[in-house]
Scaffold this active site. Sequence first.
Site, PDB file in Angstrom:
ATOM      1  N   LYS A 121       0.863  -1.185   0.000  1.00 18.80           N
ATOM      2  CA  LYS A 121       0.000   0.000   0.000  1.00 18.80           C
ATOM      3  C   LYS A 121       0.892   1.225   0.000  1.00 18.80           C
ATOM      4  CE  LYS A 121      -4.546   0.499   0.348  1.00 18.80           C
ATOM      5  NZ  LYS A 121      -5.438  -0.562  -0.122  1.00 18.80           N
TER       6      LYS A 121
HETATM    7  N1  GLU Z   1      -7.100  -0.076  -3.170  1.00 23.98           N
HETATM    8  C1  GLU Z   1      -7.846  -1.248  -3.517  1.00 23.98           C
HETATM    9  C2  GLU Z   1      -7.914  -2.216  -2.339  1.00 23.98           C
HETATM   10  O1  GLU Z   1      -7.805  -1.812  -1.204  1.00 23.98           O
HETATM   11  C3  GLU Z   1      -7.360  -1.900  -4.802  1.00 23.98           C
HETATM   12  C4  GLU Z   1      -5.915  -2.278  -4.843  1.00 23.98           C
HETATM   13  C5  GLU Z   1      -5.439  -2.729  -6.211  1.00 23.98           C
HETATM   14  O2  GLU Z   1      -6.224  -2.731  -7.146  1.00 23.98           O
HETATM   15  O3  GLU Z   1      -4.266  -3.057  -6.316  1.00 23.98           O
HETATM   16  O4  GLU Z   1      -8.150  -3.385  -2.500  1.00 23.98           O
END
Ligand code: GLU
Length: 428
Positions: A121
């Site tokens: 993240k």
């Molecule tokens: N931010 C989204 C999640 O928390 C998607 C992450 C992604 O597509 O890599 O799952």
Amino acid sequence: MTLMVPSTTPAATTLISPGRQALDTALFQLDQAADRLHLDDGLRAMLATPRRSLTVSVPVRREDGRMDVVQGFRVQHNTTRGPAKGGIRFHPSTDIHEVTALAMWMTWKCALVGIPYGGAKGGVSVDPGSLTTRELERVTRRYVNEILPIIGPDKDIPAPDVGTDEQTMAWIMDTYSVNAGYSVPGAVTGKPAALGGSLGRTGATARGVLIAALKAMPGSPEGRTVAVQGFGKVGAPAARHLADAGCRVVAVSDATGAVIDRSGLDVEDLRTWVKETGGVYGYRHADALSHEDLLELDVDVLVPAALEGAITAQNAPRIRAGLIVEGANGPTTPEADRILADAGTTVVPDILANAGGVIVSYLEWVQNLQACSWSAGEVDAKLRELMESAFDTVAQTSAERGISLRQAAHVIGVGRVAEAHRMRGLHP
Ligand code: GLU
């Protein structure tokens, strides 16, 4: 054993930040799963700590010529099953703890739905609403330059999260590509279709929430009442899908306020209002409601689709929805989870319910690597297949072990990552 993550910021205040609370929640969930899986202390420590954690300073030139510096983060929690994967969040309260928690949840989420990624993240502690478009572009490009050494299509693939969107991903793709010297569509997912983005990615998380909600609902969705906390990128399209499926969406909220109409909101009309005014506040065809009251409404389904820590020990005893489908990451604290379990409330956990986004990110990345593009129908069918099969596995484990859906999802996700660690062994 209690898991601890070394902090990169000094614990100067006695107040625990929301980010630290999210990390405590994530560590608690890991601890519980590790107990059930009988993991040894060494493996627990591996899984409790991020493989790589980068904090950067992002200088940004404002329109008036001033220079501000904001903090940015990229945490790669695990890369054992494949490249790190996860979104980038722009939010003023983002800190290293929150990003670490969110990265950890990405690891279990990817393992749970069976896509070949680890978890990551990113975050920038900035309020995107306070920046002009040009400032936002400069922040994005500079942040990406700072984290450039650790990202890439084989290393770590960013995507949208709270406060970022297709345009942000387009800037990221461009910044990465300019540095590489050629176009690298697979470096980021959630891009506009014109740059190799997948059909169906924008609404994928909401589609997944719908699929999970319908699987979890006993009987027909017709006439079931729904409240949605967080009428944003996930909550608004999820409300629309639920209404289309026959549910009655009676209340929604966002940062500006909450609105209720017991006879059912016109979700599309409300979305138009939000586009024009910036939020649900003041919507004419509904009554105002407090944020707290929305969570405690007598509805069949509650969809928390905002930030972490929305459902706590304080409000959980008053929650009357029989089914909670977590569109957000980490909306429920462990204390609240216990209260809800005792009350017989079904909670479809975040790492299952909101996995639709990363599933279609994966499909986008696969299309990019193969230089091909699939129809919206193909993407949707694959999304449905992966979501439904993950749901069935979680429901089965939950029934077999007599544990909640969240506990089952973590046992499966953590178990798959632990197994991958064991098979790879420790180097050197
Ligand atoms: N931010 C989204 C999640 O928390 C998607 C992450 C992604 O597509 O890599 O799952």
